[in-house]
Write a protein that holds these residues in place. Structure first.
Motif, short mmCIF file in Angstrom:
data_model
loop_
_atom_site.label_atom_id
_atom_site.label_comp_id
_atom_site.label_asym_id
_atom_site.label_seq_id
_atom_site.Cartn_x
_atom_site.Cartn_y
_atom_site.Cartn_z
N PHE A 228 0.75 -1.12 0.03
CA PHE A 228 -0.23 0.06 0.00
C PHE A 228 0.91 1.31 -0.06
O PHE A 228 0.21 2.42 -0.25
CB PHE A 228 -1.05 -0.07 1.01
CG PHE A 228 -2.15 -1.11 1.02
CD1 PHE A 228 -2.78 -1.01 0.00
CD2 PHE A 228 -2.08 -1.98 2.04
CE1 PHE A 228 -3.93 -1.99 -0.14
CE2 PHE A 228 -3.12 -2.94 1.91
CZ PHE A 228 -4.07 -3.16 0.76
N SER A 232 2.41 3.20 -7.55
CA SER A 232 1.60 2.83 -8.75
C SER A 232 0.57 1.86 -8.35
O SER A 232 0.74 0.82 -7.79
CB SER A 232 2.59 2.16 -9.80
OG SER A 232 1.79 1.47 -10.73
N ARG A 233 -0.79 2.27 -8.88
CA ARG A 233 -1.89 1.20 -8.90
C ARG A 233 -1.69 -0.09 -9.44
O ARG A 233 -2.13 -1.20 -8.76
CB ARG A 233 -3.11 1.97 -9.19
CG ARG A 233 -4.47 1.07 -9.07
CD ARG A 233 -5.68 2.09 -9.34
NE ARG A 233 -6.83 1.10 -9.22
CZ ARG A 233 -8.16 1.83 -9.39
NH1 ARG A 233 -7.98 3.10 -10.14
NH2 ARG A 233 -9.11 0.92 -9.35
N GLU A 234 -0.84 0.06 -10.56
CA GLU A 234 -0.76 -1.29 -11.39
C GLU A 234 0.26 -2.08 -10.62
O GLU A 234 0.20 -3.41 -10.54
CB GLU A 234 -0.32 -1.04 -12.74
CG GLU A 234 0.08 -2.10 -13.58
CD GLU A 234 0.79 -1.81 -15.00
OE1 GLU A 234 1.38 -2.68 -15.62
OE2 GLU A 234 0.66 -0.49 -15.43
N ARG A 236 0.69 -2.21 -7.26
CA ARG A 236 0.01 -2.75 -6.08
C ARG A 236 -0.91 -3.85 -6.72
O ARG A 236 -0.84 -4.87 -5.68
CB ARG A 236 -0.91 -1.68 -5.61
CG ARG A 236 -0.20 -0.53 -4.78
CD ARG A 236 -1.04 0.11 -3.90
NE ARG A 236 -2.33 0.90 -4.65
CZ ARG A 236 -2.04 2.12 -5.00
NH1 ARG A 236 -1.04 2.95 -4.95
NH2 ARG A 236 -3.21 2.75 -5.55
N ALA A 237 -1.54 -3.96 -7.65
CA ALA A 237 -2.32 -5.10 -8.26
C ALA A 237 -1.47 -6.09 -8.56
O ALA A 237 -1.84 -7.11 -8.26
CB ALA A 237 -3.36 -4.44 -9.57
N LYS A 238 -0.40 -5.78 -8.95
CA LYS A 238 0.63 -7.14 -9.47
C LYS A 238 1.13 -7.80 -8.15
O LYS A 238 1.02 -8.84 -8.08
CB LYS A 238 1.76 -6.62 -10.40
CG LYS A 238 2.63 -7.56 -10.75
CD LYS A 238 3.65 -7.13 -11.82
CE LYS A 238 4.76 -8.21 -12.19
NZ LYS A 238 5.76 -7.54 -13.10
#
Length: 314
Positions: A228, A232-234, A236-238
């Motif tokens: 968190f 980068s949101r990407e 975090r998702a990865k």
């Protein structure tokens, strides 16, 4: 005062009953046992083969997964063929030594899997929190030492069970109401005080499994904090995606496994048939679902499986 000579009636051969109260349904019950075993052996063997033969998968995360798959194959093979022999041929006869060997292998593999899940959490912690130092920390030498420690810990923990069971005199009946040998079920057939058997198993559960669960939980607290903080949101998702399969396997393994162990030792009010079914759940389900979960959720393994099963023609 009369002294009973229990040695004269001590049993060295036992008979596994299967699932008490459901003997008439053994043929039907054998179907999910057989299907789960085939999927488990084929799926985990395929995972092992892909990781061993593909150079791109020679990384710590996949090597630990290879260890987990190997433990799953051994765990399933120690249990399911014996259960199928009971269901199909009513062949439940088992010697004391073979019974003890089965107890050692099943218990050691269960504790080994717990240790492997712990180091897999540590692997994700290093990969996400210290990505630049990942390969320098988790070297092949360290991975080999970790594997050896997991093996030694599991067997050193389980070996005292052999002594605790061997000291008993089995002067009751020789019927084991289960599909497999369990140390506490075997101990209940004796005429001795088995409190030490019960409490040793409980202490092992606390020291090993509870210790592993706490460390896994702490690892994921640090992992989530690091995730968190990523800008980068990407990214975090990865990062969350790489941990998802491991978290699923953790819940599948510890949930039914710990519940089954506790009911065996302290759940005398629970019917034997339910105890046996629960005892087989953690043997059947995790080894069957682990390769499916990792095969679907892990992109690199999924791609390598597709390339191997559906090779591209030049």
């Amino acid at each position: 005062m009369t002294t009973l000579n229990h040695t004269a009636v001590s049993h060295t051969v036992f008979r596994l009953l299967g699932i008490p109260g459901l003997q008439d349904m053994h043929i039907w019950i054998s179907i999910p046992f057989f299907i789960s075993y085939v999927i488990s052996v084929l799926g985990n063997s395929l995972i092992i083969f892909v990781i061993v033969t593909r150079r791109s998968l020679q990384e710590p995360m996949y090597l630990f997964l290879c260890m987990l798959s190997g433990a799953d194959v051994i765990l399933s093979t120690c249990i399911v063929p014996q259960a199928l022999a009971i269901f199909w041929f009513n062949d439940g006869e088992i010697s004391l030594n073979r019974c003890l060997t089965q107890i050692v292998f099943v218990s050691a593999m269960f504790i080994s899997e717990s240790g492997i899940l712990l180091v897999m959490a540590f692997d994700r912690y290093i990969a996400i929190c210290y990505p630049l130092r990942y390969t320098t920390i988790l070297t092949n030498s360290l991975i080999g030492k970790i594997g050896a420690i997991i093996f030694l810990r599991s067997h050193c923990t389980v070996l005292p069970v052999i002594y605790l069971v061997k000291r008993l005199t089995f002067c009751k009946n020789n019927i084991i109401p289960n599909t497999t040998c369990k140390d506490i079920t075997l101990a209940r057939l004796s005429c001795n005080d088995i409190r030490i058997n019960i409490w040793y198993g409980f202490i092992v559960l606390i020291i090993t499994l509870f210790f592993d669960i706490v460390l896994i939980f702490l690892s994921y607290i640090f992992i989530l904090c690091a995730i968190f903080r990523m800008p980068s949101r990407e990214a975090r998702a990865k990062a969350l995606s790489t941990c998802a399969s491991h978290v699923c396997v953790i819940f599948l393994f510890y949930g039914p496994g710990i519940f089954s162990i506790l009911t065996q030792r302290f759940g005398q009010h629970i019917s034997l048939s339910i105890q046996v079914v629960l005892g087989n759940t953690y043997i059947l389900i995790p080894p069957m679902l682990n390769p499916i979960i990792y095969g679907i959720k892990t992109k690199q393994i999924r791609e390598q499986l597709v390339h191997m099963l559906i090779p591209k023609h030049k």
